[in-house]
Design a protein around this motif. Structure first.
Motif, PDB file in Angstrom:
ATOM      1  N   ASN A  56      59.903 -38.807 -16.756  1.00 29.29           N
ATOM      2  CA  ASN A  56      59.622 -38.988 -15.330  1.00 29.29           C
ATOM      3  C   ASN A  56      60.926 -39.060 -14.536  1.00 29.29           C
ATOM      4  OD1 ASN A  56      56.825 -39.041 -15.470  1.00 29.29           O
ATOM      5  ND2 ASN A  56      56.663 -41.272 -15.554  1.00 29.29           N
ATOM      6  N   GLN A  57      61.830 -39.878 -15.014  1.00 28.73           N
ATOM      7  CA  GLN A  57      63.111 -40.120 -14.326  1.00 28.73           C
ATOM      8  C   GLN A  57      63.904 -38.827 -14.176  1.00 28.73           C
ATOM      9  OE1 GLN A  57      63.605 -43.190 -13.391  1.00 28.73           O
ATOM     10  NE2 GLN A  57      65.605 -42.844 -12.418  1.00 28.73           N
ATOM     11  N   ASN A  58      63.814 -37.960 -15.203  1.00 27.56           N
ATOM     12  CA  ASN A  58      64.669 -36.766 -15.242  1.00 27.56           C
ATOM     13  C   ASN A  58      63.907 -35.461 -15.018  1.00 27.56           C
ATOM     14  OD1 ASN A  58      67.394 -37.843 -15.982  1.00 27.56           O
ATOM     15  ND2 ASN A  58      66.201 -38.717 -17.661  1.00 27.56           N
ATOM     16  N   ASN A  59      62.653 -35.611 -14.573  1.00 30.47           N
ATOM     17  CA  ASN A  59      61.864 -34.431 -14.233  1.00 30.47           C
ATOM     18  C   ASN A  59      61.785 -33.432 -15.399  1.00 30.47           C
ATOM     19  OD1 ASN A  59      60.235 -33.201 -12.307  1.00 30.47           O
ATOM     20  ND2 ASN A  59      61.912 -31.843 -11.624  1.00 30.47           N
ATOM     21  N   ILE A  60      61.451 -33.941 -16.581  1.00 28.01           N
ATOM     22  CA  ILE A  60      61.365 -33.106 -17.782  1.00 28.01           C
ATOM     23  C   ILE A  60      59.904 -32.766 -18.081  1.00 28.01           C
ATOM     24  CG2 ILE A  60      61.672 -33.095 -20.314  1.00 28.01           C
ATOM     25  CD1 ILE A  60      64.215 -34.785 -19.859  1.00 28.01           C
ATOM     26  N   ASP A  61      59.630 -31.494 -18.271  1.00 25.82           N
ATOM     27  CA  ASP A  61      58.302 -31.036 -18.673  1.00 25.82           C
ATOM     28  C   ASP A  61      58.190 -31.180 -20.202  1.00 25.82           C
ATOM     29  OD1 ASP A  61      55.821 -29.425 -17.662  1.00 25.82           O
ATOM     30  OD2 ASP A  61      56.474 -28.372 -19.475  1.00 25.82           O
ATOM     31  N   ILE A  62      57.330 -32.075 -20.627  1.00 21.36           N
ATOM     32  CA  ILE A  62      57.267 -32.437 -22.051  1.00 21.36           C
ATOM     33  C   ILE A  62      56.805 -31.251 -22.907  1.00 21.36           C
ATOM     34  CG2 ILE A  62      56.087 -33.937 -23.727  1.00 21.36           C
ATOM     35  CD1 ILE A  62      56.106 -36.116 -21.474  1.00 21.36           C
ATOM     36  N   LYS A  63      55.743 -30.589 -22.449  1.00 19.11           N
ATOM     37  CA  LYS A  63      55.227 -29.438 -23.206  1.00 19.11           C
ATOM     38  C   LYS A  63      56.307 -28.368 -23.399  1.00 19.11           C
ATOM     39  CE  LYS A  63      51.978 -26.538 -24.837  1.00 19.11           C
ATOM     40  NZ  LYS A  63      52.506 -25.194 -24.695  1.00 19.11           N
ATOM     41  N   GLN A  64      57.032 -28.095 -22.327  1.00 15.30           N
ATOM     42  CA  GLN A  64      58.067 -27.064 -22.413  1.00 15.30           C
ATOM     43  C   GLN A  64      59.202 -27.486 -23.340  1.00 15.30           C
ATOM     44  OE1 GLN A  64      60.371 -26.186 -18.839  1.00 15.30           O
ATOM     45  NE2 GLN A  64      59.985 -24.005 -19.160  1.00 15.30           N
ATOM     46  N   ALA A  65      59.592 -28.759 -23.276  1.00 15.76           N
ATOM     47  CA  ALA A  65      60.666 -29.266 -24.145  1.00 15.76           C
ATOM     48  C   ALA A  65      60.251 -29.138 -25.608  1.00 15.76           C
ATOM     49  CB  ALA A  65      60.983 -30.717 -23.803  1.00 15.76           C
ATOM     50  N   ILE A  66      58.980 -29.486 -25.897  1.00  9.61           N
ATOM     51  CA  ILE A  66      58.489 -29.394 -27.280  1.00  9.61           C
ATOM     52  C   ILE A  66      58.418 -27.918 -27.721  1.00  9.61           C
ATOM     53  CG2 ILE A  66      56.449 -29.754 -28.750  1.00  9.61           C
ATOM     54  CD1 ILE A  66      56.048 -32.442 -27.329  1.00  9.61           C
ATOM     55  N   ASP A  67      57.917 -27.054 -26.845  1.00 14.27           N
ATOM     56  CA  ASP A  67      57.849 -25.624 -27.200  1.00 14.27           C
ATOM     57  C   ASP A  67      59.237 -25.059 -27.504  1.00 14.27           C
ATOM     58  OD1 ASP A  67      55.132 -25.416 -27.005  1.00 14.27           O
ATOM     59  OD2 ASP A  67      55.105 -24.545 -24.998  1.00 14.27           O
ATOM     60  N   ASN A  68      60.203 -25.397 -26.651  1.00 15.11           N
ATOM     61  CA  ASN A  68      61.564 -24.890 -26.869  1.00 15.11           C
ATOM     62  C   ASN A  68      62.137 -25.381 -28.187  1.00 15.11           C
ATOM     63  OD1 ASN A  68      61.489 -23.605 -24.432  1.00 15.11           O
ATOM     64  ND2 ASN A  68      62.728 -25.122 -23.336  1.00 15.11           N
ATOM     65  N   LYS A  69      61.943 -26.677 -28.463  1.00 13.95           N
ATOM     66  CA  LYS A  69      62.516 -27.235 -29.699  1.00 13.95           C
ATOM     67  C   LYS A  69      61.789 -26.683 -30.922  1.00 13.95           C
ATOM     68  CE  LYS A  69      65.597 -29.673 -31.705  1.00 13.95           C
ATOM     69  NZ  LYS A  69      65.163 -29.794 -33.059  1.00 13.95           N
ATOM     70  N   MET A  70      60.490 -26.517 -30.805  1.00 18.21           N
ATOM     71  CA  MET A  70      59.708 -25.984 -31.925  1.00 18.21           C
ATOM     72  C   MET A  70      60.165 -24.568 -32.274  1.00 18.21           C
ATOM     73  SD  MET A  70      57.584 -27.429 -33.840  1.00 18.21           S
ATOM     74  CE  MET A  70      56.714 -28.970 -34.044  1.00 18.21           C
ATOM     75  N   ALA A  71      60.476 -23.764 -31.270  1.00 17.00           N
ATOM     76  CA  ALA A  71      60.972 -22.405 -31.527  1.00 17.00           C
ATOM     77  C   ALA A  71      62.270 -22.464 -32.336  1.00 17.00           C
ATOM     78  CB  ALA A  71      61.192 -21.672 -30.195  1.00 17.00           C
ATOM     79  N   LYS A  72      63.154 -23.392 -31.984  1.00 16.74           N
ATOM     80  CA  LYS A  72      64.396 -23.556 -32.757  1.00 16.74           C
ATOM     81  C   LYS A  72      64.107 -24.037 -34.174  1.00 16.74           C
ATOM     82  CE  LYS A  72      67.204 -24.765 -28.707  1.00 16.74           C
ATOM     83  NZ  LYS A  72      68.071 -25.760 -28.074  1.00 16.74           N
ATOM     84  N   ASN A  73      63.189 -25.008 -34.294  1.00 16.55           N
ATOM     85  CA  ASN A  73      62.855 -25.537 -35.628  1.00 16.55           C
ATOM     86  C   ASN A  73      62.294 -24.443 -36.547  1.00 16.55           C
ATOM     87  OD1 ASN A  73      63.660 -28.031 -34.771  1.00 16.55           O
ATOM     88  ND2 ASN A  73      61.600 -28.898 -34.586  1.00 16.55           N
ATOM     89  N   LYS A  74      61.482 -23.563 -35.959  1.00 14.87           N
ATOM     90  CA  LYS A  74      60.883 -22.498 -36.774  1.00 14.87           C
ATOM     91  C   LYS A  74      61.944 -21.535 -37.304  1.00 14.87           C
ATOM     92  CE  LYS A  74      56.304 -22.738 -34.747  1.00 14.87           C
ATOM     93  NZ  LYS A  74      55.389 -22.230 -33.695  1.00 14.87           N
ATOM     94  N   LYS A  75      62.952 -21.285 -36.468  1.00  7.79           N
ATOM     95  CA  LYS A  75      64.059 -20.435 -36.927  1.00  7.79           C
ATOM     96  C   LYS A  75      64.876 -21.138 -38.001  1.00  7.79           C
ATOM     97  CE  LYS A  75      65.186 -17.324 -33.133  1.00  7.79           C
ATOM     98  NZ  LYS A  75      65.994 -17.206 -31.922  1.00  7.79           N
ATOM     99  N   LYS A  76      65.108 -22.443 -37.780  1.00  8.19           N
ATOM    100  CA  LYS A  76      65.977 -23.213 -38.697  1.00  8.19           C
ATOM    101  C   LYS A  76      65.300 -23.454 -40.045  1.00  8.19           C
ATOM    102  CE  LYS A  76      68.726 -27.486 -38.706  1.00  8.19           C
ATOM    103  NZ  LYS A  76      68.936 -28.769 -38.010  1.00  8.19           N
ATOM    104  N   TYR A  77      63.974 -23.592 -40.023  1.00  6.91           N
ATOM    105  CA  TYR A  77      63.229 -23.895 -41.249  1.00  6.91           C
ATOM    106  C   TYR A  77      62.149 -22.847 -41.489  1.00  6.91           C
ATOM    107  CZ  TYR A  77      65.375 -28.482 -40.431  1.00  6.91           C
ATOM    108  OH  TYR A  77      66.262 -29.501 -40.211  1.00  6.91           O
ATOM    109  N   PRO A  78      62.552 -21.615 -41.871  1.00  7.63           N
ATOM    110  CA  PRO A  78      61.533 -20.581 -42.110  1.00  7.63           C
ATOM    111  C   PRO A  78      60.605 -20.999 -43.260  1.00  7.63           C
ATOM    112  CG  PRO A  78      63.719 -19.839 -42.810  1.00  7.63           C
ATOM    113  CD  PRO A  78      63.910 -21.134 -42.118  1.00  7.63           C
TER     114      PRO A  78
END
Lengths: 115, 115, 115, 115
Positions: D85-107
């Motif tokens: 809330n304080q930093n105007n972060i979209d939670i769904k988008q943050a999770i989607d972005n990180k998940m994309a990185k995780n999928k690359k890192k851990y095939p």
């Protein structure tokens, strides 16, 4: 100050005796103790959570918060020492080795007054 | 083992010199240092995160994980000692005071072998 | 913002699928996951460790630190959700229950603007 | 389960209202909130500190420890959401972005059943 005449081994013995008397060595595996150290660290941090830098400083001068901080600091030391007892780690040597790395990583000329 | 002849004050001096040379005392307020202690504790914990109790034990016998654990342990000690330097805390006395409380809270007859 | 149309269950499914595909449920016991949550929290904290309040604020406006913070925030969410998946916890209900307690503990008239 | 019809924004509003009513936004800078998240995470971890994997599992089936865990989980969510809330972060988008990185890192093919 007692720290100018107390040897590290005396601290190790104090912790070892406390653990042995209660037969708690069975719970003191490295995984559990690493959790204990982290939990006690969070309790120290909790004391300063909402304070400004200036408020933290004033509160550490004397009184209740300073006493609580000393207790939390002691708890972290106790678990750290229990970890070293359990794993036969020489604290002085571990600090010397890490300090040598830190000095290489942060040379004075580059890091004076900044990170 | 160096711990049988090293006094606590020697550790304090090692840390103080490192901090002074880099003029880092300005960052070492109690709030920041409590965060540092907690962060380094988490790095120790990370080593055992996915290991079973038995795997943790084997990994601490020798090798890479043991070396890493010693470095993380050293980092926690260094920040704890920096906190005590900053706040003029006698480590031996803090541990003695806390141990006296722990002994009252956990009498041997009640807590032998359990919590 | 996606948060105005994404249901909590969608997040749970995203995490469940990632874990199932890698057969990582075997490592996801509650003890391990509680460690993971704490470790990721420390990584978030590390970003602000040496910053002043004002520096933290500026750094969160845009740029590298903001991006890193979003990644760390996501990691904490992911492990929290994995914990809830593992233990069949309804997140909305858990928050509602805890909020009811918080409201009793911190009545507005007493705690407005202070702790 | 409420999680199948509750949107993330509803959680954000619940937290925002609680904070606004108490005028606590002044304390909710990113540095402080990162500490709060870490502190609450340690409280969750404390519940499992001395338990074996099997004991943790049994204790999470029902009863007092499960209730406490749900409260601690809620506290972590509440502070995480306050941070967003304080930093105007979209939670769904943050999770989607990180998940994309995780999928690359851990095939899947490399990491199935192991790290």
């Amino acid at each position: 100050m007692n720290d100018n005449h107390t040897k590290i081994d005396e601290l190790k013995k104090i912790v070892k005796q406390f653990v042995d008397e209660r037969d708690w060595g069975q719970f003191h595996n490295s995984k559990n103790l690493s959790m204990s150290i982290a939990i006690e660290s969070a309790e120290l941090m909790e004391l300063f959570q909402w304070l400004t830098k200036k408020e933290s400083k004033n509160a550490m001068m004397s009184g209740k918060l300073r006493d609580n901080a000393k207790d939390e600091i002691a708890d972290i030391f106790i678990y750290l020492i229990a970890f070293c007892n359990q794993n036969n780690i020489d604290i002085k040597q571990a600090i010397d080795n890490k300090m040598a790395k830190n000095k290489k990583k942060y040379p004075v000329e580059t890091f004076k007054g900044r990170f």
